[in-house]
Design a protein around this motif. Structure first.
Motif, short mmCIF file in Angstrom:
data_model
loop_
_atom_site.label_atom_id
_atom_site.label_comp_id
_atom_site.label_asym_id
_atom_site.label_seq_id
_atom_site.Cartn_x
_atom_site.Cartn_y
_atom_site.Cartn_z
N ALA A 32 -18.39 9.70 -58.60
CA ALA A 32 -19.25 10.51 -57.78
C ALA A 32 -20.51 10.06 -57.91
O ALA A 32 -20.79 9.39 -59.65
CB ALA A 32 -19.12 11.99 -57.83
N GLY A 33 -21.30 9.95 -57.27
CA GLY A 33 -22.93 9.63 -57.10
C GLY A 33 -23.83 10.10 -58.49
O GLY A 33 -23.97 9.77 -58.57
N GLY A 34 -23.54 11.48 -57.85
CA GLY A 34 -23.46 12.48 -58.96
C GLY A 34 -25.70 12.54 -58.96
O GLY A 34 -26.25 11.44 -58.90
N GLY A 35 -26.21 14.07 -58.42
CA GLY A 35 -27.64 14.23 -58.87
C GLY A 35 -28.15 14.36 -57.54
O GLY A 35 -27.54 14.17 -56.66
N LEU A 62 -21.93 20.64 -44.37
CA LEU A 62 -22.58 18.93 -44.32
C LEU A 62 -23.70 18.98 -45.07
O LEU A 62 -24.83 17.73 -45.41
CB LEU A 62 -22.17 18.33 -43.37
N ASP A 63 -24.98 19.59 -43.92
CA ASP A 63 -26.06 19.82 -43.80
C ASP A 63 -26.69 19.98 -45.43
O ASP A 63 -27.82 19.03 -45.79
CB ASP A 63 -27.33 20.75 -42.88
N ALA A 64 -25.92 20.95 -45.72
CA ALA A 64 -26.81 21.17 -47.08
C ALA A 64 -26.10 20.11 -47.98
O ALA A 64 -27.10 19.89 -48.88
CB ALA A 64 -26.37 22.53 -47.76
N PHE A 65 -25.42 19.30 -47.73
CA PHE A 65 -24.92 18.10 -49.10
C PHE A 65 -25.78 17.40 -48.60
O PHE A 65 -26.05 16.52 -49.81
CB PHE A 65 -23.47 17.63 -48.30
N THR A 66 -26.23 17.19 -47.02
CA THR A 66 -27.09 16.28 -46.66
C THR A 66 -28.77 16.12 -48.19
O THR A 66 -29.43 15.74 -48.36
CB THR A 66 -27.34 15.69 -45.60
N GLU A 67 -29.04 17.39 -47.49
CA GLU A 67 -30.41 18.23 -47.92
C GLU A 67 -30.07 17.72 -50.16
O GLU A 67 -30.88 17.55 -50.64
CB GLU A 67 -30.50 19.26 -48.19
N LYS A 68 -29.25 18.17 -50.61
CA LYS A 68 -29.30 17.52 -51.38
C LYS A 68 -28.88 16.50 -52.41
O LYS A 68 -29.56 16.07 -53.34
CB LYS A 68 -27.75 18.21 -52.37
N THR A 69 -28.33 15.24 -51.65
CA THR A 69 -28.17 14.00 -51.98
C THR A 69 -28.84 13.59 -51.20
O THR A 69 -28.86 11.77 -51.96
CB THR A 69 -27.00 13.74 -51.58
N GLY A 70 -29.04 13.43 -49.82
CA GLY A 70 -29.91 11.98 -49.01
C GLY A 70 -28.70 11.48 -48.66
O GLY A 70 -28.84 10.88 -47.45
N ALA A 71 -27.46 11.30 -48.60
CA ALA A 71 -26.20 11.21 -47.45
C ALA A 71 -26.17 11.45 -47.06
O ALA A 71 -26.09 12.99 -46.39
CB ALA A 71 -24.75 11.02 -48.10
N LYS A 72 -26.11 10.63 -44.93
CA LYS A 72 -26.10 11.68 -43.75
C LYS A 72 -24.42 12.23 -43.31
O LYS A 72 -23.54 11.38 -44.32
CB LYS A 72 -26.47 10.69 -42.88
N THR A 73 -23.95 12.53 -42.65
CA THR A 73 -23.16 12.85 -42.68
C THR A 73 -22.11 12.80 -41.64
O THR A 73 -23.00 13.44 -40.49
CB THR A 73 -22.24 14.02 -43.05
N GLU A 74 -21.38 12.52 -40.67
CA GLU A 74 -21.08 12.32 -39.85
C GLU A 74 -19.06 12.99 -39.68
O GLU A 74 -18.07 12.31 -40.05
CB GLU A 74 -20.88 10.99 -39.06
N PHE A 75 -18.69 13.73 -38.59
CA PHE A 75 -17.65 14.23 -38.91
C PHE A 75 -16.94 13.93 -36.97
O PHE A 75 -17.71 13.72 -36.25
CB PHE A 75 -18.20 16.58 -38.51
N VAL A 76 -15.65 13.86 -37.40
CA VAL A 76 -14.85 13.60 -36.54
C VAL A 76 -13.70 14.70 -36.28
O VAL A 76 -12.83 14.76 -37.73
CB VAL A 76 -14.70 11.65 -36.82
N SER A 77 -13.29 15.25 -35.33
CA SER A 77 -12.49 16.32 -34.73
C SER A 77 -11.32 15.33 -34.50
O SER A 77 -11.53 14.96 -33.94
CB SER A 77 -12.97 17.42 -33.89
#
Length: 442
Positions: A32-35, A62-77
């Motif tokens: 995993a990326g880490g950090g 997912l937004d909290a993950f983005t804030e932590k890592t910089g990675a954006k997310t896209e959710f598909v239902s």
């Protein structure tokens, strides 16, 4: 609203065979990326059944993950049919990176097809520290951890309108017999005791599983779930006979058997918590609270409450659960970022984001109980965590979908027939065994 999502696997076996070659590859974990902010510029695609308020609340995680890592997310239902949707996306070269899988059986099928990336040491460390061993076992196939159970359901809760029980002068029962007696008292006071959602066969499997786990015990429950014990076993007949005492009593079920067969899950909640109540109690998982609150403006803990599913024949009170496991697909374009997301989901920090928003339980014992939005949800979460390794995953969710997760066939259909006519538990057990034998061979 959260309902039990029994994924339909129609056509999935063919997809597994067709996609096995393309989905298979090296089985070693990807680091995993880490950090913090280590994944700037990456976009992680996440697929899952959630929509509406559930999707909105997961997006906060997912937004909290983005804030932590910089990675954006896209959710598909995906809707209910996760397997077919994910299989089609793999086949089309557009595999998501992470999938939230709602069935143990589907997770196993994905792993056996070679679609899944092992989660690796960092996730496993968090799971060992925060989760009862049983959750790791449900997320593993042949000793390899593939799934992280992020969101759980407590499916051993009976919900009621407190004014209905107070009017009848009854208290929350602790045993099956007490519950039936309380139900008759409620019915005598003017409301039918139970709303039963017989139109949705999955609710009937949940009724059976709670009775069976308490009455027969966890060892036989596990054996039956694996089909190492036949459904014609006397313990199954006994549980069906016990359940039949409720199903055949027209005084206890709103609308009688036919009324129950015409009532779906949302309708059963409406019959208890809607503007024109017809029943005092409804059995289903903790997600009943979300419907009562969001659809009917009930205040959880005041005019909507629950008691644990009662003990049967002197056995312990059962704790049956369901859940959504995060898995990483080998064919995803961002496996490293996907593993980093699952590593984040394994932390108390991630769970506490959704816990504060409501409609959520975590099996992670390190989650702060104070993170939950109300006392009732807090109590439900504590009950789930306190059950430890005695928790048993929804049995029908462990079965092949042809038996445990397909509308109009298998266990759903046989138990609907039993609700219609509960007079012959032995014949019902034989029908269940016939359907199970066919599905497990397939």
């Amino acid at each position: 609203m959260m309902m039990r999502r029994s994924t339909l696997l129609t056509g999935c076996t063919a997809l597994v065979l067709a996609l096995g070659a393309t989905a298979c590859g090296g089985g070693e974990p990807v680091a995993a990326g880490g950090g913090d902010k280590s994944l700037d510029g990456r976009t992680v695609t996440v697929a899952g059944v959630w929509s509406g308020s559930e999707q909105e609340n997961f997006q906060k995680v997912l937004d909290a993950f983005t804030e932590k890592t910089g990675a954006k997310t896209e959710f598909v239902s995906t809707g209910d049919n996760v397997s077919t949707v994910v299989g089609s996306k793999i086949e089309g070269g557009d595999a998501p990176d992470v999938v939230m899988v709602p069935q143990v059986g589907v997770l196993r099928q994905f792993a056996e097809a070679g679609w899944l990336q092992p989660l690796g040491a960092d996730v496993e460390k968090n799971v060992d520290a925060g989760f009862a061993k049983v959750w790791k076992e449900y997320g593993s196939v042949d000793g390899t951890l593939y799934g992280l159970y992020f969101k759980a359901a407590h499916k051993s809760t009976v919900w009621y309108a407190p004014e209905s029980l107070a009017q009848a002068g009854v208290e929350a029962p602790a045993t099956w017999e007490e519950m039936l007696r309380a139900g008759h008292t409620v019915s005598d006071s003017g409301l039918t005791a139970f709303a039963v959602a017989g139109q949705d066969g999955w609710t009937l499997t949940d009724w059976f599983e709670n009775v069976y786990l308490s009455q027969a015990g966890p060892e036989k429950y596990d054996a039956l779930a694996a089909h190492e014990l036949k459904w014609t076993d006397p313990s199954v007949v006994k549980a069906l006979t016990t359940l039949g005492t409720l199903f055949k009593d027209k005084q206890l079920i709103a609308g009688g058997q036919q009324g129950a067969l015409n009532t779906d899950f949302p309708g059963s909640v409406e019959k208890v918590f809607g503007p024109e109540p017809e029943a005092g109690m409804v059995y289903e998982g903790d997600f009943v609270a979300g419907v009562a609150k969001d659809q009917y403006q009930r205040t959880i803990g005041e005019d909507a409450d629950f008691f644990p599913f009662p003990a049967v024949d002197g056995g312990p009170a059962p704790v049956v659960s369901g859940g959504d496991a995060a898995v990483v697909l080998k064919d995803g374009k961002q496996r490293e970022a996907g593993l980093a997301l699952v590593e984040y989901l394994a932390t108390p920090e991630a769970a506490e984001v959704w816990a504060g928003a409501g409609g959520f339980l975590s099996p992670n014992k390190q989650v702060d109980p104070g993170a939950y939005a109300d006392d009732v949800t807090r109590a439900t979460a504590k009950s789930l965590v306190a059950a430890g390794d005695t928790v048993r995953f929804d049995m029908s969710d462990q079965a092949p979908a042809a038996f445990g997760g397909t509308k109009g066939t298998g266990e759903w259909k046989v138990l609907q027939d039993f609700l219609r006519d509960p007079s012959d538990p032995k014949t019902t057990a034989a029908a269940l065994e016939q359907a199970a034998a066919k599905a497990y061979k397939g």
